[in-house]
Design an enzyme around this catalytic site. Structure first.
Site, PDB file in Angstrom:
ATOM      1  N   SER A 198      57.518  50.843   6.449  1.00 47.44           N
ATOM      2  CA  SER A 198      56.906  52.061   5.916  1.00 47.44           C
ATOM      3  C   SER A 198      57.853  53.244   6.038  1.00 47.44           C
ATOM      4  O   SER A 198      57.786  54.185   5.246  1.00 47.44           O
ATOM      5  CB  SER A 198      55.595  52.358   6.652  1.00 47.44           C
ATOM      6  OG  SER A 198      54.680  51.294   6.485  1.00 47.44           O
ATOM      7  N   GLY A 250      55.519  43.467   3.143  1.00 46.34           N
ATOM      8  CA  GLY A 250      55.527  42.841   4.460  1.00 46.34           C
ATOM      9  C   GLY A 250      54.124  42.727   5.030  1.00 46.34           C
ATOM     10  O   GLY A 250      53.731  41.671   5.539  1.00 46.34           O
ATOM     11  N   HIS A 251      53.340  43.808   4.925  1.00 48.56           N
ATOM     12  CA  HIS A 251      51.946  43.743   5.363  1.00 48.56           C
ATOM     13  C   HIS A 251      51.164  42.725   4.537  1.00 48.56           C
ATOM     14  O   HIS A 251      50.354  41.956   5.068  1.00 48.56           O
ATOM     15  CB  HIS A 251      51.262  45.113   5.208  1.00 48.56           C
ATOM     16  CG  HIS A 251      51.857  46.204   6.017  1.00 48.56           C
ATOM     17  ND1 HIS A 251      52.578  47.245   5.450  1.00 48.56           N
ATOM     18  CD2 HIS A 251      51.855  46.441   7.353  1.00 48.56           C
ATOM     19  CE1 HIS A 251      52.965  48.071   6.402  1.00 48.56           C
ATOM     20  NE2 HIS A 251      52.548  47.612   7.566  1.00 48.56           N
ATOM     21  N   HIS A 272      53.054  47.770   2.540  1.00 47.74           N
ATOM     22  CA  HIS A 272      54.109  47.240   1.674  1.00 47.74           C
ATOM     23  C   HIS A 272      53.991  45.721   1.654  1.00 47.74           C
ATOM     24  O   HIS A 272      53.058  45.145   2.230  1.00 47.74           O
ATOM     25  CB  HIS A 272      55.491  47.710   2.150  1.00 47.74           C
ATOM     26  CG  HIS A 272      55.766  47.448   3.597  1.00 47.74           C
ATOM     27  ND1 HIS A 272      55.847  46.183   4.137  1.00 47.74           N
ATOM     28  CD2 HIS A 272      55.984  48.297   4.639  1.00 47.74           C
ATOM     29  CE1 HIS A 272      56.107  46.248   5.423  1.00 47.74           C
ATOM     30  NE2 HIS A 272      56.187  47.523   5.769  1.00 47.74           N
TER      31      HIS A 272
END
Length: 281
Positions: free
Chosen positions: A182, A32-33, A30
């Site tokens: 996730s 954030g990654h 997502h």
């Protein structure tokens, strides 16, 4: 972008790069990654990402088997983000028959996520140590959302003299404050509408701290009160701890504090945190 599945393949491809940034993930990526990847891209001439759902960090009643996976989607996102190397090992590649060496931090298992999820950080520290040895990164990037994980990894790097710089990247949030995870995909519509209560509880306590409140139990009570206003939310724990030792505080001093919580919405367990800066920091 090269996609590699064995340690030998990865090490051969790694040899082409001097400085390498590294983002370890469990996939189902997502924003954030991708924020971690973007920071790595800015700071390093080459970037590697691992995708490995690590079985040793899941407890017997946790969601390993149903943890979301979509490797093709992940690879498309990483290609678009300009990643150079992707390491996707099998469980057998990471834990071959006869595997028996683990990295253990007893103190981490006594507090917060360690206490709530026995054995979790043994699995985290072991797999991250293995990945560092395989990838040999110059810098590795972790999200502040998994605050205790960042403390565990930093201590492991320090204690074991691992030659990697750890970079912590701020939590990425939805517009309503929910931290990207996730596991958010598990939430139904009603739970998703309720989930930002974690952020509201943390923010409310942070506002009290900014206004001068230093009593830790008062801030815990503030967070519990906000959570109590959401019928679907069942807190696992609410914490005001020292940001380095993660020991619960009576009073917040010069080092500041880490506000954190784990909250269940039926079978879905979410975590979030807020770092309170110390005086003069």
């Amino acid at each position: 972008m090269k996609v590699l599945h064995t340690v030998a393949e990865f090490r051969q491809a790694r040899a082409a790069f001097d400085v390498l940034g590294f983002v370890p993930t469990m996939g189902y990526l997502h924003q954030g990654h991708l924020a971690l990847v973007e920071q790595a891209r800015r700071e390093c001439p080459a970037v590697a990402v691992s995708i490995f759902v690590n079985p040793t960090q899941f407890g017997p009643n946790e969601d390993y088997a149903r943890y979301p996976r979509d490797t093709n989607r992940d690879l498309a996102l990483l290609e678009a983000a300009g990643v150079d190397l992707v390491f996707i090992p099998s469980v057998e590649e990471m834990y071959p028959p006869g595997f028996g060496t683990y990295v253990i931090q007893p103190a981490a298992d006594e507090v917060l996520e360690g206490a709530a999820r026995p054995g979790h950080f043994r699995g985290v520290a072991t797999v991250v140590c293995k990945l560092f040895n395989i990838v040999q990164p110059t810098k590795s990037y972790f999200g502040q959302k998994d605050a205790q994980q960042t403390v565990v990894v930093r201590q492991m790097v320090r204690d074991l003299n691992l030659p990697v710089e750890i970079v912590i990247v701020p939590t990425v949030r939805e517009p309503d404050g929910l931290a990207l995870s996730s596991r958010n995909v598990y939430l139904n519509a009603e739970q998703r509408a309720a989930a930002p209560v974690l952020y509201r509880a943390l923010r409310t306590a942070a506002e009290r701290y900014a206004a001068g409140e230093r009593d830790a139990e008062t801030l815990r009570a503030v967070m519990r009160s906000v959570l109590a206003g959401e019928p679907l939310a069942r807190p696992d724990y609410v914490s005001v701890a020292h940001p380095l030792t993660l020991r619960e505080l009576d009073r917040i001093g010069a080092d500041g504090a880490l506000l954190s919580m784990a909250v269940r919405f039926d079978q879905v367990r979410l975590i979030d945190n807020w770092l309170l800066e110390g005086e003069g920091k």
